[in-house]
Design an enzyme around this catalytic site. Structure first.
Site, PDB file in Angstrom:
ATOM      1  N   TYR A  76      -2.763   4.930   3.092  1.00 33.35           N
ATOM      2  CA  TYR A  76      -1.441   4.605   2.970  1.00 33.35           C
ATOM      3  C   TYR A  76      -1.335   3.775   1.621  1.00 33.35           C
ATOM      4  CZ  TYR A  76       3.092   2.386   4.626  1.00 33.35           C
ATOM      5  OH  TYR A  76       4.231   2.075   4.825  1.00 33.35           O
ATOM      6  N   GLU A 140      -5.289   6.381 -16.732  1.00 35.03           N
ATOM      7  CA  GLU A 140      -6.028   5.338 -16.086  1.00 35.03           C
ATOM      8  C   GLU A 140      -7.566   5.342 -16.769  1.00 35.03           C
ATOM      9  OE1 GLU A 140      -5.520   4.376 -11.381  1.00 35.03           O
ATOM     10  OE2 GLU A 140      -5.758   6.465 -11.814  1.00 35.03           O
ATOM     11  N   HIS A 258     -12.714  -3.217  -7.597  1.00 29.78           N
ATOM     12  CA  HIS A 258     -11.496  -2.812  -8.568  1.00 29.78           C
ATOM     13  C   HIS A 258     -10.974  -4.203  -8.781  1.00 29.78           C
ATOM     14  CE1 HIS A 258      -7.351  -1.728  -9.614  1.00 29.78           C
ATOM     15  NE2 HIS A 258      -7.465  -0.806  -9.138  1.00 29.78           N
ATOM     16  N   ARG A 305     -14.057   0.821 -14.676  1.00 33.97           N
ATOM     17  CA  ARG A 305     -13.723   0.099 -13.684  1.00 33.97           C
ATOM     18  C   ARG A 305     -14.807  -0.852 -13.354  1.00 33.97           C
ATOM     19  NH1 ARG A 305     -10.812   2.650  -8.681  1.00 33.97           N
ATOM     20  NH2 ARG A 305      -9.325   2.971 -10.249  1.00 33.97           N
ATOM     21  N   HIS A 363     -13.626  -1.835  -3.280  1.00 33.17           N
ATOM     22  CA  HIS A 363     -12.378  -0.845  -3.053  1.00 33.17           C
ATOM     23  C   HIS A 363     -13.115   0.530  -2.716  1.00 33.17           C
ATOM     24  CE1 HIS A 363      -8.647   1.096  -4.308  1.00 33.17           C
ATOM     25  NE2 HIS A 363      -9.391   1.907  -5.403  1.00 33.17           N
ATOM     26  N   GLU A 387     -14.087   9.806   1.702  1.00 31.37           N
ATOM     27  CA  GLU A 387     -14.800   8.979   1.341  1.00 31.37           C
ATOM     28  C   GLU A 387     -16.013   8.652   2.092  1.00 31.37           C
ATOM     29  OE1 GLU A 387     -12.730   5.265   0.654  1.00 31.37           O
ATOM     30  OE2 GLU A 387     -14.175   3.914   0.154  1.00 31.37           O
ATOM     31  N   ARG A 398     -17.149   6.028  -9.676  1.00 31.35           N
ATOM     32  CA  ARG A 398     -15.918   7.014  -9.426  1.00 31.35           C
ATOM     33  C   ARG A 398     -15.042   6.690 -10.789  1.00 31.35           C
ATOM     34  NH1 ARG A 398     -10.993   6.871  -7.035  1.00 31.35           N
ATOM     35  NH2 ARG A 398     -11.177   4.614  -6.210  1.00 31.35           N
TER      36      ARG A 398
HETATM   37  C1  SIN Z   1      -5.531   2.264  -9.007  1.00 26.75           C
HETATM   38  O1  SIN Z   1      -4.241   2.770  -8.774  1.00 26.75           O
HETATM   39  O2  SIN Z   1      -5.745   1.347  -9.565  1.00 26.75           O
HETATM   40  C2  SIN Z   1      -6.517   2.647  -7.889  1.00 26.75           C
HETATM   41  C3  SIN Z   1      -6.604   4.252  -8.013  1.00 26.75           C
HETATM   42  C4  SIN Z   1      -8.032   4.675  -7.543  1.00 26.75           C
HETATM   43  O3  SIN Z   1      -8.710   4.039  -6.906  1.00 26.75           O
HETATM   44  O4  SIN Z   1      -8.467   5.678  -7.857  1.00 26.75           O
END
Ligand code: SIN
Length: 520
Positions: A76, A140, A258, A305, A363, A387, A398
């Site tokens: 969600y 991203e 994250h 990340r 995350h 997951e 990831r």
């Molecule tokens: C994000 O939008 O930063 C998270 C996307 C992800 O966890 O791949």
């Protein structure tokens, strides 16, 4: 039981007294035996569970079990989108290369290829269910090309809505809410269902839910850490079920943090500020207003990340950190990120004029229950999707927006594989009347919350973004010394313990697993 051995570590259950202690005391009884049956039992109602249910809809009776309400899943809150090569200037090899690079040598190339090649079809099938995918993908971190396809800045919620609608239309699919999976049932070396219990009741009575095939789709484990983007239910349940059934876990030291959770915790989680905002030009700044990431990596905001999370974590020691989007056109921010904009307004933050206070959060679990190319675990009759599974797609870290994708691709693969298996004989000699039902100790909800908080603090402080040999050992001792009797906490202790063992088995830093000797 077959074992999957690859170049990454499989964490074996060690015959330590401590591990014995954290398996709950089983006393068995056959009183009030309740017994339901299904063909396909799916545990979890996020994207992995619902997509698998949808793909299995014509193959028999499908039961989706969820401990909360169906839409309470972590999916969600997923923001980014689904990574897929659907632009003529991009190609599959680019997506494969990016995934392998971010995974730092621990990905399984066959799994990567399977997922990357399956991606466009996965997006199209969501569209056929009614998802309105925007015409332009976003960028991203870690991607060499803009290939993150979204329906909005709450793509996870949108996907959950279309899948739920599709699944609810199907007569062959039943969703059982507010019911927990307590222990997998194994007969003659095969998984034949699960013992269930009504969630949040004070009753210890368990029931049998028998299934020809069981699919774990329980999601992640972020709630084992004191700061997380994950919803309150994401405590690694499926991993505990698997370990208690004798399965090993793999790559679970690779917990992805994250860098930009909102620095305010609400309802046990931190609202996530999507990486796509950085893809659009937002900057991470320290309390002196300095965009400091270029000191850590030439790609700065769009560095992998794990690196950005570490940099933010270290810089945060000198003061608060912010995500600054105020230099971007206000209209563009409001139209590209309407939900993030509105949610932040609820915290009295106007992201078009104010910097957003951020902090790193746990995350995503890159590892999990090892599965083969068809999503099957080493225990016959048991599959894992999403997951909770370790497919080999992620390796040590990831790539952004590969997770919703992985769930969609493997949901289809598992359904197709089960379609072929359907014709195989299911062992009719399994006599469920001989199965003894365990009784599990239940503790008071406030006590459970207190224990969960204690685990979160131990894990965040000692097994978080920076780990040391000493902090891992400290965490291990503290986790096993929590005197919980309730299976829900013991499941969390078990998974936390396994993560610590996995970290200890890997003394060198790699990907999201960062060992340092400087900080204790
Ligand atoms: C994000 O939008 O930063 C998270 C996307 C992800 O966890 O791949």
């Amino acid at each position: 039981m077959k074992q999957f051995v690859t170049h990454s570590l499989i964490i074996r259950t060690q015959p330590l007294p401590s591990i014995k202690k954290i398996l709950y005391n089983r006393s068995t009884s056959n009183k009030n035996k309740m017994h339901k049956q299904t063909d396909y039992l799916i545990i979890g109602s996020g994207i992995a569970g619902l997509a698998t249910a949808y793909y299995l809809k014509d193959q028999g009776k499908v039961t989706v079990l969820t401990k909360g309400a169906a839409r309470n899943a972590n999916t969600y809150w997923a923001q980014g989108g689904v990574a897929a090569v659907m632009d003529k200037n991009d190609n599959f090899e680019n997506h494969i290369k990016d995934t392998l690079e971010v995974g730092q040598g621990l990905c399984d190339p066959a799994a990567v290829r399977q997922v990357v090649f399956g991606a466009p079809k996965a997006v199209r099938s969501l569209e056929s269910l009614g998802l309105k995918v925007q015409p332009q993908p976003l960028l991203e971190a870690g991607h060499s090309h803009a290939r993150v396809w979204r329906s909005s800045d709450f793509t996870g919620r949108d996907i959950l809505n279309v899948l739920l609608k599709a699944v609810q239309k199907e007569k062959s699919i039943e969703i059982i809410e507010k019911t927990e999976a307590v222990e997998l049932i194994e007969v003659k070396g095969k998984c034949v269902g699960v013992f269930t219990r009504q969630a949040n009741s004070d009753k210890a009575d368990l029931e049998i839910l028998e299934a020809k095939y069981t699919i774990l789709a329980t999601g992640g484990l972020g709630q084992l850490f004191g700061h997380t983007s994950n919803t309150i239910g994401s405590g690694g349940d499926g991993l505990a079920l698997a370990v208690n059934a004798g399965l090993e876990l793999q790559d679970i030291e690779f917990v992805q943090f994250h860098p930009t959770g909102l620095a305010v915790q609400k309802e046990g989680r931190h609202f996530l500020i999507s990486e796509t905002l950085r893809g659009e030009g937002a900057k991470i700044v320290n309390n002196r207003g300095e965009a400091f990431l270029s000191r850590f990596h030439p790609k700065a905001e769009l560095a992998p990340r794990d690196l950005v999370s570490r940099a933010v974590f270290i810089e945060e020691m000198t003061g608060p950190i912010y995500l600054d989007a105020t230099h971007l056109p206000a209209n563009k921010l409001k139209t590209t990120f309407p939900n993030i904009y509105q949610t932040l307004k609820g915290y009295d933050i106007d992201m078009t004029t104010q910097k957003i206070p951020v902090t790193p959060v746990a995350h995503y679990s890159c590892g999990g229950v090892p599965v083969d190319q068809k999503g099957a675990t080493a225990l016959p009759g048991l599959y894992a999707v999403g997951e909770v599974a370790r497919t080999g797609l992620h390796g040590a870290n990831r790539l952004a927006s590969n997770s919703l994708l992985e769930s969609l691709v493997y949901a289809k693969i598992v359904a197709e594989s089960l379609e072929k298996t359907k014709t195989m004989d299911v062992d009719s000699s399994v006599d469920m009347s001989k199965v003894e039902i365990p009784s599990v100790p239940i503790e008071d909800i406030d006590q459970i919350k207190a224990y969960a908080g204690r685990i979160g603090k131990i894990m965040w402080e000692n097994v978080g973004i920076l780990r040391t040999e000493a902090s891992l050992e400290k965490a291990k001792q503290e986790i096993v010394s929590i005197p919980a009797r309730d299976y829900r906490i013991q499941h969390r202790q078990l998974v936390a313990y396994k993560i610590i063992l996995a970290c200890q088995a890997r003394p060198q830093s790699l990907g999201t697993h960062y060992m340092t000797s400087d900080i204790v």
